[in-house]
Design a protein around this motif. Sequence first.
Motif, PDB file in Angstrom:
ATOM      1  N   ALA A 111      37.562  41.679  51.812  1.00 25.23           N
ATOM      2  CA  ALA A 111      38.661  42.260  51.048  1.00 25.23           C
ATOM      3  C   ALA A 111      39.059  41.355  49.896  1.00 25.23           C
ATOM      4  N   THR A 112      39.000  40.049  50.122  1.00 28.61           N
ATOM      5  CA  THR A 112      39.331  39.103  49.050  1.00 28.61           C
ATOM      6  C   THR A 112      38.323  39.211  47.908  1.00 28.61           C
ATOM      7  N   ASP A 116      39.139  40.460  44.157  1.00 24.91           N
ATOM      8  CA  ASP A 116      38.846  39.622  42.982  1.00 24.91           C
ATOM      9  C   ASP A 116      38.017  40.398  41.958  1.00 24.91           C
ATOM     10  N   GLU A 117      37.022  41.159  42.471  1.00 27.57           N
ATOM     11  CA  GLU A 117      36.172  41.937  41.559  1.00 27.57           C
ATOM     12  C   GLU A 117      36.986  43.014  40.843  1.00 27.57           C
ATOM     13  N   ARG A 118      37.844  43.737  41.593  1.00 30.62           N
ATOM     14  CA  ARG A 118      38.655  44.788  40.981  1.00 30.62           C
ATOM     15  C   ARG A 118      39.693  44.192  40.018  1.00 30.62           C
ATOM     16  N   LEU A 142      42.152  51.647  37.751  1.00 28.66           N
ATOM     17  CA  LEU A 142      41.849  50.307  38.277  1.00 28.66           C
ATOM     18  C   LEU A 142      43.081  49.651  38.911  1.00 28.66           C
ATOM     19  N   GLU A 143      44.257  49.904  38.323  1.00 30.47           N
ATOM     20  CA  GLU A 143      45.477  49.360  38.931  1.00 30.47           C
ATOM     21  C   GLU A 143      45.677  49.940  40.331  1.00 30.47           C
ATOM     22  N   ASP A 149      43.110  47.675  47.373  1.00 35.46           N
ATOM     23  CA  ASP A 149      42.394  46.490  47.860  1.00 35.46           C
ATOM     24  C   ASP A 149      43.365  45.425  48.366  1.00 35.46           C
ATOM     25  N   GLU A 150      44.513  45.285  47.718  1.00 37.18           N
ATOM     26  CA  GLU A 150      45.527  44.330  48.202  1.00 37.18           C
ATOM     27  C   GLU A 150      46.041  44.737  49.584  1.00 37.18           C
ATOM     28  N   ALA A 151      46.261  46.049  49.756  1.00 38.80           N
ATOM     29  CA  ALA A 151      46.721  46.542  51.064  1.00 38.80           C
ATOM     30  C   ALA A 151      45.666  46.297  52.135  1.00 38.80           C
TER      31      ALA A 151
END
Length: 374
Positions: A111-112, A116-118, A142-143, A149-151
Amino acid sequence: MTVWNMRTAVFLWATLAFFLFLLIFYFHPKSYSGVLPYRTVSVVAQTAGPVTELDVINGQRVEAGDLLFRIENSSQKATLRQAEAELGTLAAAAIKAEDTLRVAQASVAQATATLDERSEELQDAVTLFERNVGSQDAVQKLEATVKVDEAKLEAAEAQVHLAQADISQTIPAQTKAAEAAIESAQAALIKTEVHSFTGGVVTQLSLSVGSPASTFVLSPAMVIIPDRPEGLPLRVIAGFSQVARAVLFEGMPAEIACDSNANLSFSNSVIPARVAFLQPAISSGQVVPGSKLLELGSVAERGSLLVYFELEHPEHEKIMLDGTGCVVQTYTTNLPGVSGHVIAATGIIKAVGLRLKVWGALISGVGLAGGGEH
């Protein structure tokens, strides 16, 4: 010559005889209530159930730790197996928690990396949008992706924390509880085996295989008469009249004649002893808590002065029978001067009387039981 003519001599003789007997009986008190006390050990089960095995018989000698009997223990064994299975389940759960932690850590790493990629893609899209090359929709998409991805990263980190909590807290606590349950089950299983805590002789055995084991001390399965402790001197106790306290003293010589030692050869029928201890209280004056006030008028019987005697020669302890009844004769020898020697010499009369009583007991066959305290 008549009694009237001899009245002065008869009166003087009677007076001297009275004072002589008073002197003898006062300074050399005797007790007919002597006894050699001993303790018994009541054996009761600590758990209920039918007896499945009986390893002793009446009159058998046992040592400390010897098995006396067993009680049916299927339920205790089942409880122990269940507790052991629970501990095994927790051991497997600990291995599973370790695997879960590794999976969660891998998910966090993935997930990290994705985040990072996104995040880089979002930064590029923002840069292009600011240069009027990219579109605003691409930035918004993308936002949204970054937030997802943060979730996912937070969820993966939560899984890591949960697995770590299971490994460091939950499973150890459950393991301790399971170990305590095993110890409790083992203790319950041990209680189905009754062992002797002392060496001695078994008597009054009331059990048989199949009979229920009693857990009440007032209804013991058997009684053990324990061995006398090594190094502890044997003591005979006797009750004396309270007025004898004036002449009794520690170290006072005495003689003890017991029913179980009386014999035709008169060997060891009268055993020398000494006063070891005088109890400093009379039992009949003891006050215990109760719902009624003490009524002294109801205490009609006067208590005895309890005196402990030790045998003069330790080798005589082997021939004494626990619980035997005895006659105890004491002798005053601590008075000074000529009068003290005279009083001590009169003790021979009581000594002869004690031996005549032993002979009389042998002839009559009724034992040494006397008529009270003198």
